[in-house]
Scaffold this motif. Structure first.
Motif, short mmCIF file in Angstrom:
data_model
loop_
_atom_site.label_atom_id
_atom_site.label_comp_id
_atom_site.label_asym_id
_atom_site.label_seq_id
_atom_site.Cartn_x
_atom_site.Cartn_y
_atom_site.Cartn_z
N VAL A 48 0.82 -1.22 0.00
CA VAL A 48 0.00 0.00 0.00
C VAL A 48 0.85 1.26 0.00
O VAL A 48 0.64 2.15 -0.84
N PRO A 49 1.84 1.43 0.90
CA PRO A 49 2.66 2.65 0.83
C PRO A 49 3.42 2.78 -0.48
O PRO A 49 3.55 3.88 -1.03
N ILE A 97 4.79 13.68 -12.14
CA ILE A 97 5.52 13.67 -13.41
C ILE A 97 4.60 14.01 -14.57
O ILE A 97 4.95 14.79 -15.46
N ASP A 98 3.38 13.41 -14.59
CA ASP A 98 2.43 13.71 -15.66
C ASP A 98 2.03 15.17 -15.66
O ASP A 98 1.86 15.79 -16.73
N THR A 99 1.88 15.76 -14.46
CA THR A 99 1.50 17.17 -14.38
C THR A 99 2.63 18.07 -14.89
O THR A 99 2.40 19.01 -15.67
N LEU A 100 3.85 17.79 -14.45
CA LEU A 100 4.98 18.62 -14.87
C LEU A 100 5.32 18.42 -16.34
O LEU A 100 5.91 19.30 -16.97
N VAL A 142 1.49 8.85 -6.59
CA VAL A 142 1.73 10.28 -6.41
C VAL A 142 2.86 10.76 -7.32
O VAL A 142 2.76 11.82 -7.95
N LEU A 143 3.94 9.97 -7.41
CA LEU A 143 5.05 10.35 -8.29
C LEU A 143 4.60 10.39 -9.75
O LEU A 143 5.00 11.30 -10.51
#
Length: 206
Positions: free
Chosen positions: A16-17, A29-32, A24-25
């Motif tokens: 899970v973690p 990355i997709d956003t940037l 989240v990573l």
């Protein structure tokens, strides 16, 4: 059955973690990677065809460094001041821009105190305690209605998502300043109390 349940819980504690961290990573990355639109179309097509990912992170960092370097010199400050004055003359944009700029200046200023102190307060009622963060102090008209006592502006985050919460103004005497770091307090909040912060080392005296 006891052994199987133990193995299942151990597997969840590992998976899970790791899954959430990777998700989240990937989102970051997709956003940037959206900043790649500033590159020529031929470069964008080549990157897309070859499935090159993560270049947007480096490009974003480079843009931030260049903008920061320009804004730090004399000419850059004059240009920013001129652009700021132009934006503040646009009827609808100026209200949004002014609010966002005040918040960003408060949060990212080297001399600011926002979100640098964790406090223990009674919320949402007496005898119920939670951790909050000091964002500043009331002022102006609001301070005139609060009386003579010293008040603090406090942000009370929700669990497990600390991006949502409540803004309240409390007497300084009702806020217990904690020695734990903001990072430790956030971990405590996000984990819903599972990851308790360790003891704070007190300075030794002779």
């Amino acid at each position: 059955m006891h052994a199987l349940r133990k193995w299942l819980l151990s597997g969840l504690l590992v998976i899970v973690p790791l899954f959430i961290t990777l998700a989240v990573l990937k989102w970051i990355i997709d956003t940037l990677d959206q900043t790649l639109w500033v590159l020529p179309l031929a470069w964008q097509k080549w990157l897309y065809d070859n499935n090159v990912r993560g270049l947007g992170v480096l490009l974003t960092l480079a843009i931030l460094l260049v903008v920061g370097a320009v804004a730090s010199n004399f000419i850059g400050k004059r240009l920013l001041g001129w652009g700021d004055a132009v934006v503040r003359r646009i009827p609808v944009v100026r209200s949004i821009y002014s609010s966002v700029k005040q918040v960003s200046d408060t949060l990212f200023s080297e001399n600011g105190n926002a979100f640098r102190t964790a406090v223990l307060i009674q919320w949402p009622r007496e005898s119920v305690w939670t951790i909050a963060f000091v964002t500043g102090a009331p002022g102006g008209e609001v301070m005139g209605h609060l009386g003579g006592e010293e008040y603090l502006s406090v942000y009370v985050p929700t669990t497990p998502n600390p991006t949502g919460g409540y803004f309240v103004m409390l007497k300084r005497s009702d806020c217990i300043e904690l020695q734990m770091s903001v990072d430790a307090a956030l971990k405590y909040i996000v984990s819903m109390g599972v990851v308790a912060p360790g003891p704070v080392a007190l300075p030794t005296t002779r």
